[in-house]
Scaffold this active site. Sequence first.
Site, PDB file in Angstrom:
ATOM      1  N   CYS A   1     -51.216  -7.018 -20.315  1.00  0.00           N
ATOM      2  CA  CYS A   1     -51.099  -6.772 -18.867  1.00  0.00           C
ATOM      3  C   CYS A   1     -49.962  -5.842 -18.474  1.00  0.00           C
ATOM      4  O   CYS A   1     -50.185  -4.833 -17.805  1.00  0.00           O
ATOM      5  CB  CYS A   1     -50.934  -8.096 -18.124  1.00  0.00           C
ATOM      6  SG  CYS A   1     -52.385  -9.134 -18.277  1.00  0.00           S
ATOM      7  N   THR A  56     -13.133  -2.921  -9.253  1.00  0.00           N
ATOM      8  CA  THR A  56     -14.247  -2.887 -10.196  1.00  0.00           C
ATOM      9  C   THR A  56     -13.902  -1.935 -11.334  1.00  0.00           C
ATOM     10  O   THR A  56     -13.666  -0.751 -11.104  1.00  0.00           O
ATOM     11  CB  THR A  56     -15.515  -2.413  -9.461  1.00  0.00           C
ATOM     12  OG1 THR A  56     -15.750  -3.310  -8.374  1.00  0.00           O
ATOM     13  CG2 THR A  56     -16.716  -2.389 -10.387  1.00  0.00           C
ATOM     14  N   PHE A 109     -36.350  -8.512 -26.589  1.00  0.00           N
ATOM     15  CA  PHE A 109     -37.085  -7.337 -27.053  1.00  0.00           C
ATOM     16  C   PHE A 109     -37.963  -6.743 -25.951  1.00  0.00           C
ATOM     17  O   PHE A 109     -38.046  -7.265 -24.838  1.00  0.00           O
ATOM     18  CB  PHE A 109     -37.905  -7.668 -28.300  1.00  0.00           C
ATOM     19  CG  PHE A 109     -38.229  -6.429 -29.099  1.00  0.00           C
ATOM     20  CD1 PHE A 109     -37.221  -5.545 -29.459  1.00  0.00           C
ATOM     21  CD2 PHE A 109     -39.526  -6.126 -29.453  1.00  0.00           C
ATOM     22  CE1 PHE A 109     -37.511  -4.378 -30.164  1.00  0.00           C
ATOM     23  CE2 PHE A 109     -39.823  -4.963 -30.167  1.00  0.00           C
ATOM     24  CZ  PHE A 109     -38.813  -4.099 -30.516  1.00  0.00           C
ATOM     25  N   LYS A 148     -50.121  -1.933 -19.333  1.00  0.00           N
ATOM     26  CA  LYS A 148     -51.295  -1.332 -18.674  1.00  0.00           C
ATOM     27  C   LYS A 148     -51.062  -1.209 -17.162  1.00  0.00           C
ATOM     28  O   LYS A 148     -51.372  -0.176 -16.553  1.00  0.00           O
ATOM     29  CB  LYS A 148     -52.497  -2.235 -18.972  1.00  0.00           C
ATOM     30  CG  LYS A 148     -53.680  -2.147 -18.059  1.00  0.00           C
ATOM     31  CD  LYS A 148     -54.802  -3.051 -18.529  1.00  0.00           C
ATOM     32  CE  LYS A 148     -54.791  -4.445 -17.925  1.00  0.00           C
ATOM     33  NZ  LYS A 148     -55.050  -4.510 -16.499  1.00  0.00           N
ATOM     34  N   ASP A 160       0.844  -1.188   0.000  1.00  0.00           N
ATOM     35  CA  ASP A 160       0.000   0.000   0.000  1.00  0.00           C
ATOM     36  C   ASP A 160       0.883   1.243   0.000  1.00  0.00           C
ATOM     37  O   ASP A 160       2.025   1.212   0.466  1.00  0.00           O
ATOM     38  CB  ASP A 160      -0.930   0.022   1.230  1.00  0.00           C
ATOM     39  CG  ASP A 160      -2.195   0.814   0.963  1.00  0.00           C
ATOM     40  OD1 ASP A 160      -3.269   0.201   0.847  1.00  0.00           O
ATOM     41  OD2 ASP A 160      -2.109   2.064   0.826  1.00  0.00           O
TER      42      ASP A 160
HETATM   43  N1  LIG Z   1     -15.496  -2.090  -0.603  1.00  0.00           N
HETATM   44  C1  LIG Z   1     -16.200  -3.066  -1.111  1.00  0.00           C
HETATM   45  O1  LIG Z   1     -17.091  -3.632  -0.479  1.00  0.00           O
HETATM   46  C2  LIG Z   1     -15.912  -3.571  -2.507  1.00  0.00           C
HETATM   47  C3  LIG Z   1     -16.486  -4.766  -2.924  1.00  0.00           C
HETATM   48  C4  LIG Z   1     -16.196  -5.231  -4.205  1.00  0.00           C
HETATM   49  C5  LIG Z   1     -15.374  -4.492  -5.040  1.00  0.00           C
HETATM   50  N2  LIG Z   1     -14.844  -3.302  -4.604  1.00  0.00           N
HETATM   51  C6  LIG Z   1     -13.939  -2.586  -5.514  1.00  0.00           C
HETATM   52  O2  LIG Z   1     -12.593  -2.878  -5.105  1.00  0.00           O
HETATM   53  C7  LIG Z   1     -11.744  -1.740  -5.311  1.00  0.00           C
HETATM   54  C8  LIG Z   1     -11.098  -1.335  -3.997  1.00  0.00           C
HETATM   55  O3  LIG Z   1     -12.123  -0.940  -3.106  1.00  0.00           O
HETATM   56  P1  LIG Z   1     -11.825  -0.750  -1.560  1.00  0.00           P
HETATM   57  O4  LIG Z   1     -13.148  -0.437  -0.923  1.00  0.00           O
HETATM   58  O5  LIG Z   1     -11.025  -1.876  -1.032  1.00  0.00           O
HETATM   59  O6  LIG Z   1     -10.908   0.584  -1.593  1.00  0.00           O
HETATM   60  P2  LIG Z   1     -10.113   1.267  -0.384  1.00  0.00           P
HETATM   61  O7  LIG Z   1     -10.071   2.710  -0.656  1.00  0.00           O
HETATM   62  O8  LIG Z   1     -10.647   0.787   0.937  1.00  0.00           O
HETATM   63  O9  LIG Z   1      -8.641   0.663  -0.522  1.00  0.00           O
HETATM   64  C9  LIG Z   1      -7.790   0.916  -1.570  1.00  0.00           C
HETATM   65  C10 LIG Z   1      -6.355   0.956  -1.076  1.00  0.00           C
HETATM   66  O10 LIG Z   1      -5.492   1.089  -2.187  1.00  0.00           O
HETATM   67  C11 LIG Z   1      -4.375   1.874  -1.765  1.00  0.00           C
HETATM   68  N3  LIG Z   1      -3.650   2.353  -2.944  1.00  0.00           N
HETATM   69  C12 LIG Z   1      -3.931   3.392  -3.768  1.00  0.00           C
HETATM   70  N4  LIG Z   1      -3.012   3.484  -4.737  1.00  0.00           N
HETATM   71  C13 LIG Z   1      -2.121   2.482  -4.540  1.00  0.00           C
HETATM   72  C14 LIG Z   1      -0.937   2.059  -5.188  1.00  0.00           C
HETATM   73  N5  LIG Z   1      -0.461   2.687  -6.277  1.00  0.00           N
HETATM   74  N6  LIG Z   1      -0.262   0.999  -4.698  1.00  0.00           N
HETATM   75  C15 LIG Z   1      -0.722   0.358  -3.609  1.00  0.00           C
HETATM   76  N7  LIG Z   1      -1.823   0.714  -2.932  1.00  0.00           N
HETATM   77  C16 LIG Z   1      -2.516   1.764  -3.394  1.00  0.00           C
HETATM   78  C17 LIG Z   1      -5.018   2.950  -0.902  1.00  0.00           C
HETATM   79  O11 LIG Z   1      -4.054   3.565  -0.049  1.00  0.00           O
HETATM   80  C18 LIG Z   1      -6.055   2.125  -0.135  1.00  0.00           C
HETATM   81  O12 LIG Z   1      -5.526   1.626   1.077  1.00  0.00           O
HETATM   82  C19 LIG Z   1     -12.644  -0.670  -5.931  1.00  0.00           C
HETATM   83  O13 LIG Z   1     -12.557  -0.768  -7.338  1.00  0.00           O
HETATM   84  C20 LIG Z   1     -14.054  -1.081  -5.502  1.00  0.00           C
HETATM   85  O14 LIG Z   1     -15.028  -0.609  -6.373  1.00  0.00           O
HETATM   86  C21 LIG Z   1     -15.080  -2.842  -3.352  1.00  0.00           C
END
Ligand SMILES: NC(=O)c1ccc[n+]([C@@H]2O[C@H](COP(=O)([O-])OP(=O)(O)OC[C@H]3O[C@@H](n4cnc5c(N)ncnc54)[C@H](O)[C@@H]3O)[C@@H](O)[C@H]2O)c1
Length: 436
Positions: free
Chosen positions: A268, A124, A262, A271, A30
Amino acid sequence: MNISIFGMGYVGAVCAACLAKRGNNIIGVDVSKDKVAMIGSGKSPIVEEGLDALLTEGVNNQFITATSDYKHAVLNSDISMICVPTPSLRNGNLNTDYIHEVCKEIGSVIKEKNSRHTVVIRSTVLPGTVAEIVIPTLEQYSGKTAGKDFGVGVNPEFLRESTAIYDYDNPPMTVVGVLDEITGQQLETLYSDLDAPFICEDIAVAEMIKYSCNVWHALKVSFANEIGSIAKSVSVDGRRVMNVVCEDKKLNLSSYYMKPGFAFGGSCLPKDVRALSYRANQLDLATPVISSIMQSNDAHIERAFNMVKEASIKKVAMLGLSFKAGTDDLRESPFVILAEKLIGKGYDLSILDRNVKYASVHGSNKEYINNHIPHISSLLVDEPDESILGAELVLVCNGDKSYQSILEDLPAKTKVIDLHGLTDNQSEENKQGICW
Ligand SMILES: NC(=O)c1ccc[n+]([C@@H]2O[C@H](COP(=O)([O-])OP(=O)(O)OC[C@H]3O[C@@H](n4cnc5c(N)ncnc54)[C@H](O)[C@@H]3O)[C@@H](O)[C@H]2O)c1
């Protein structure tokens, strides 16, 4: 397996803990020093039941380490999972800057790595992101070729915060999209202990699946809330209503009505949608989901009409006129609306629907067909004559199975637009489906 996980947030930290529990060696990465320190000491950076204990166990058993040194992480793992944020931009579009940044970092290490590396996107991302951003960035910074020199895949995450560990252990399915076979095999092995179907798709399909699931969930919540609000306004308990609605696993909570095809029609659905929207309006209730259903249906009919326009031809045949196969009921058939649009724009139209033709001569619908839509009834034929087989464009409307053999008899040059999904038209250039 040796896995580096980029992004120690909600998704990354849970994946790290759950994969370590299964005996994988995890390197958490991170940009936040605080998160690296917490993960490295077995503490959860987020509030999530059971996560602290799993992380502590993983660190104590030396399955989990954490670093901000991405080079160390890539060189000491076989797979990198990307779990960085993909937040909304102000205009609603997806911010892919974090994905781009992390791909630059990983790509630059793959350049100097001798063994094969695999990159898996767990964030995502919209369909096309891997093809347009992830792969080009990794290739640019590594100087190597995706799918050949290194693996690429997507593996959307379906966990829900607050039940994330349970969801990880009990997924409804595991979806991956892969560029190369080896990546598919690696991910299948990684998830082999999960009691859930393993679905391996093309990358863009997997990307789209994640959005379809989340938007569907959002739609379900909004729908239930709108139904509940209308119910409350007429002194009905919406929870009692929706409890019973959810009892029907045949039509309501099932794959029924969930296939691209389609517009709906018949005597039903249109309406009843109109009536409930009208009542909500009368009650001064904002129900934008329910109120826009007819608009969405009309847009779909317009889409079919535009596809015909884009084909730049004049002689069109429709196979089917009633709103579904096996009935002569034309009330609110979307194909009648489509036929009227085509007639209005001067297309040379012929329509084959044996049920409707029979009804126009003998049935109870005779008066309706001959008096209300004489302009359409005069275009009906009861056999695939020259006007059908000689058309430049054939529209497959309802799903009457007898149309299959007619399609086989068409000259190869005839264009076909399948509005129902009767044909497998993926491979042929002059055949297309309305939403596939
Ligand atoms: N939170 C959910 O419940 C959930 C569920 C399914 C999918 N997602 C998807 O997963 C992805 C992450 O979501 P999240 O909620 O865990 O995000 P988050 O913000 O909690 O965590 C992301 C982490 O990535 C770190 N980060 C940013 N740039 C970085 C880099 N260059 N190198 C290393 N670390 C880096 C940030 O410091 C942060 O700790 C998103 O695309 C989200 O849409 C989230």
